[in-house]
Design an enzyme around this catalytic site. Structure first.
Site, short mmCIF file in Angstrom:
data_model
loop_
_atom_site.label_atom_id
_atom_site.label_comp_id
_atom_site.label_asym_id
_atom_site.label_seq_id
_atom_site.Cartn_x
_atom_site.Cartn_y
_atom_site.Cartn_z
N SER A 256 43.73 36.34 38.65
CA SER A 256 42.91 37.24 39.47
C SER A 256 42.55 38.46 38.62
CB SER A 256 43.68 37.68 40.72
OG SER A 256 44.05 36.55 41.48
N CYS B 207 47.35 38.31 48.63
CA CYS B 207 47.36 37.71 47.29
C CYS B 207 48.79 37.59 46.78
CB CYS B 207 46.55 38.57 46.32
SG CYS B 207 46.48 37.88 44.64
N ASP C 175 44.20 34.69 48.38
CA ASP C 175 44.12 34.34 46.95
C ASP C 175 45.57 34.10 46.54
OD1 ASP C 175 43.73 34.04 44.28
OD2 ASP C 175 43.00 36.07 43.90
N TRP D 136 48.91 31.33 45.18
CA TRP D 136 49.30 30.24 44.27
C TRP D 136 50.75 29.86 44.56
CZ3 TRP D 136 47.92 35.19 42.66
CH2 TRP D 136 48.98 36.04 42.28
#
Length: 696
Positions: free
Chosen positions: A456, A648, A693, A695
């Site tokens: 990012s 995020c 966003d 992961w």
């Protein structure tokens, strides 16, 4: 009648003679000139036009037939396996399924949907015993992969009659994400709606669990279903069939050898925009500093110079970087296999009709392939173990490799414990199985491609138009076998030294001949990169409040968001409340961007700064706890202020816990039941007011 310059001897002749002689001369001259002009004209035309004919033919030749049906007919194929792949795994599975087909008297081909006209699916029934298989990965928040976007758009708009199509779908996803396997599910459902016949049930692979085992389990049931449908039987045991042939170049022009480029030869020496995955830009690292003040981890801030690249980015976008493998790992593989890594070679596809001529850019050296093109750090998949087994001279080791590659429960358990959980990469397997000595060219054929890593972007292009910032933590851990495994990209980025173009952490690669040394190794401060657009965007109206939740390196995009809100404020725009929930382990160790955040808060840009230090007290405190603590203010911003929420970081725990906290807040202050609160948050997501966003 005479000209002033005419010859005096002619002028002295009588008028009759003059008229007669002049007339004959005139005729002669005119004839001569006409003849010369005619000869010159036709001679010139031939000389110019003849060489032009081959050029016209050359222009027409490369036009590629986008019909996979015609290609299948021409090459005698009846199974086509399309893949939607972002990281290469779906493509790898597609190749394995296409290769399987020969065991059943069928012929398969793997195909990139981006390269063909998928409306031809309605014609697949023209081929006997034909079917289409789709290995579809889901990217981000339920999106198709880049190469499957056109196929997805066509499916949404198509009203085609696919009643003659037989199909099966295997999806690749991750259960920690909100829209688990959305693409696989959609393709399976939509093909059936268009009249296609499902031969076998939808497979759902979970990368948060064991994706390889999910695929093997689905695959071992898929082929019997295909056999039953077509009335065919397996022709024998799975055998090793090479897809590429080795060509060693003993006398080669080194200017024609790839040295790490992703696409065009010499693209790192002669950079040309636009820059993308196949044509990355070589960015100079201008800053690389450690962010944390203590602790065992190394958290870093890097700045990449994109001046003169014409690269544009927005806050929330991702930067992709192509890393290099550690040269010591590469050298050890070469030593074990007794190979001269500087040998220049090509691996050429035995299938001349294939669009994929080589597994990676060729010609190149083994050293370059193992450094820039191949993944040598992740645990190999079972098909690699199966192919390698034939090269183990010890019968026990050969049997062990074959067992791990089998679909038997005992084999799956052994693969899980010995390879996956022990995090054994290809080097560790070669070290722990001393009799295993595969030819290096076959190993290079089997290993998957080294993929770009996405980060990012931690900056705003409004403030830093010529620079892209990265915030990352170096991955380093000890495996169950006592080995120290390092993250490929983060370890490589950590080694980048700004302003020292003459030095490189990859010294062994530099020992190659100068004409073959990869350009990005010419200096440790160069990073091949490109920008990938994202849907993670600030609200259109600057006056809209934002709530940002990003612990650890999840703060990255929010540094860009805050910079942009500060810039907007400087431009005289009305900027809404800017609220940050950040978390780290210890205040004195890993509080990232402490000074910058304090300055933004002092300037009034950051209206709320809420920080959770998880390990500074007996009971752990995380960002979701701070959200609960401020729940009334959170609800007011969301309900009355129409705030946009951004999350995020870690998908497995943090993002899920934060989402559950929002369910609780909405339920309590919105007087809703749990299902109603869940529906409320889902609608926020649909409207683009709750963005992720994350992961795993």
């Amino acid at each position: 009648m005479g000209e002033p310059s005419m010859d005096p001897s002619i002028a002295a002749d009588s008028p009759a003679q003059q008229d007669s002689l002049f007339s004959m001369t005139d005729v002669f001259l005119i004839s001569l000139i006409t003849g010369l002009l005619t000869y010159w004209f036709f001679f010139r035309k031939k000389k110019e036009e003849v060489p032009e004919l081959p050029k016209m033919q050359t222009v027409a030749a490369p036009v590629r037939d986008s019909s996979f049906i015609e290609k299948m007919k021409k090459t005698g194929r009846n199974i086509v396996v399309f893949y939607g792949s972002q990281t290469g795994t779906a493509e790898e599975f597609a190749n394995r399924l296409a290769k399987d087909a020969h065991r059943y008297g069928l012929r398969g081909m793997a195909a990139d949907p981006e390269e063909y006209d998928l409306s031809d699916l309605s014609r697949l029934s023209e081929i006997d015993k034909s079917m289409a298989v789709f290995c579809m990965a889901t990217y981000g928040e339920g999106d198709p992969t880049d190469n499957a976007q056109d196929f997805y758009d066509w499916l949404q708009e198509a009203d085609a009659d696919l009643s003659g199509l037989r199909f099966a779908v295997f999806g690749l996803g991750n259960k920690t994400y909100e829209h688990f396997n959305a693409m696989g599910k959609y393709v399976d459902k939509r093909l059936e709606e268009l009249g296609a016949q499902r031969i076998f049930e939808l497979g759902l692979g979970d990368d948060d669990g064991n994706l390889e085992e999910d695929f093997i389990t689905w695959r071992e049931q898929f082929w019997p279903a295909v056999c039953e449908h077509f009335g065919v039987e397996a022709t024998g045991e799975e055998s090793s069939i090479r897809q590429y042939e080795l060509v060693v170049h003993t006398d080669v022009n080194m200017n024609k050898v790839y040295t790490g480029e992703m696409g065009r030869l010499k693209s790192y020496e002669n950079q040309k925009p636009p820059f993308d995955a196949k044509n990355p830009f070589l960015a100079q690292v201008t800053e690389n500093r450690k962010l944390n003040e203590g602790g065992e981890r190394h958290l870093m801030h890097l700045e990449l110079d994109i001046s003169n690249s014409k690269i544009r980015y927005e806050s929330g976008d991702h930067v992709a970087v192509y890393p290099a493998n550690d040269s010591s790992l590469v050298n050890q593989i070469g030593e074990i296999l007794g190979t001269d890594l500087d040998t220049v070679m090509s691996l050429n596809n035995l299938d001349e009709e294939s669009n994929k001529k080589h597994p990676f850019p060729c010609p190149t050296s083994y050293r370059t392939a193992l450094t820039y093109y191949l993944d040598i750090t992740n645990p190999p998949r079972t098909n690699v173990l199966y192919e390698l087994a034939q090269y183990a001279s010890d019968s026990g080791e050969q049997e062990r490799l074959r067992k791990m590659a089998s679909s038997a429960a005992e084999g799956k358990a052994l693969y899980l414990s010995w390879v996956v959980e022990a995090r054994r990469n290809i080097l560790a397997i070669l070290q722990d199985m001393p009799s295993l000595h595969p030819p290096i060219d076959h190993l290079c054929e089997l290993l998957p491609r080294l993929q770009a890593r996405y980060y990012s972007i931690a900056s705003s292009s409004k403030v830093h138009p010529n620079s892209i910032h990265i915030c990352a933590v170096t991955v380093e851990y000890e495996t169950k076998t006592g080995r120290l495994n390092k993250g490929v990209a983060t370890s490589w980025l950590r080694s980048k030294v700004p302003g020292q173009p003459g030095s490189s952490s990859q010294a062994p690669v530099q020992q190659e001949s100068s004409s073959q040394a990869p350009v990005q190794q010419g200096g440790s401060s160069l990073v091949p990169m490109y920008v990938r657009k994202s849907q993670f965007r600030l609200p259109f109206k600057p006056s809209t409040p934002v709530i940002m939740i990003g612990p650890g390196t999840g703060i990255a995009p929010f540094m860009g968001f805050i910079q942009e809100r500060a810039w907007l404020k400087q431009q005289g725009k009305e900027v809404g409340e800017t609220v940050l929930y950040y978390g780290c382990r210890h205040e004195r160790e890993d509080y990232l961007y402490r000074e910058e955040l304090a300055r933004f808060q002092k300037e009034g840009v950051l209206t709320q700064l809420n920080v959770a230090f998880s390990r500074d007290q007996a009971e752990k405190v995380y960002v979701q706890h701070l959200l609960k603590k401020n729940k009334e203010n959170v609800w007011k911003l969301v309900n009355e202020g129409m705030a946009h929420i951004y999350v995020c970081g870690d998908a497995r725990n943090m993002a899920r816990d934060v989402q559950n906290t929002f369910y609780e807040i909405v339920s309590e202050f919105g007087n809703m039941s749990q299902p109603q609160a869940v529906d409320y948050v889902k609608k926020l997501m649909t409207k683009g007011r709750y963005s992720l966003d994350v992961w795993s």
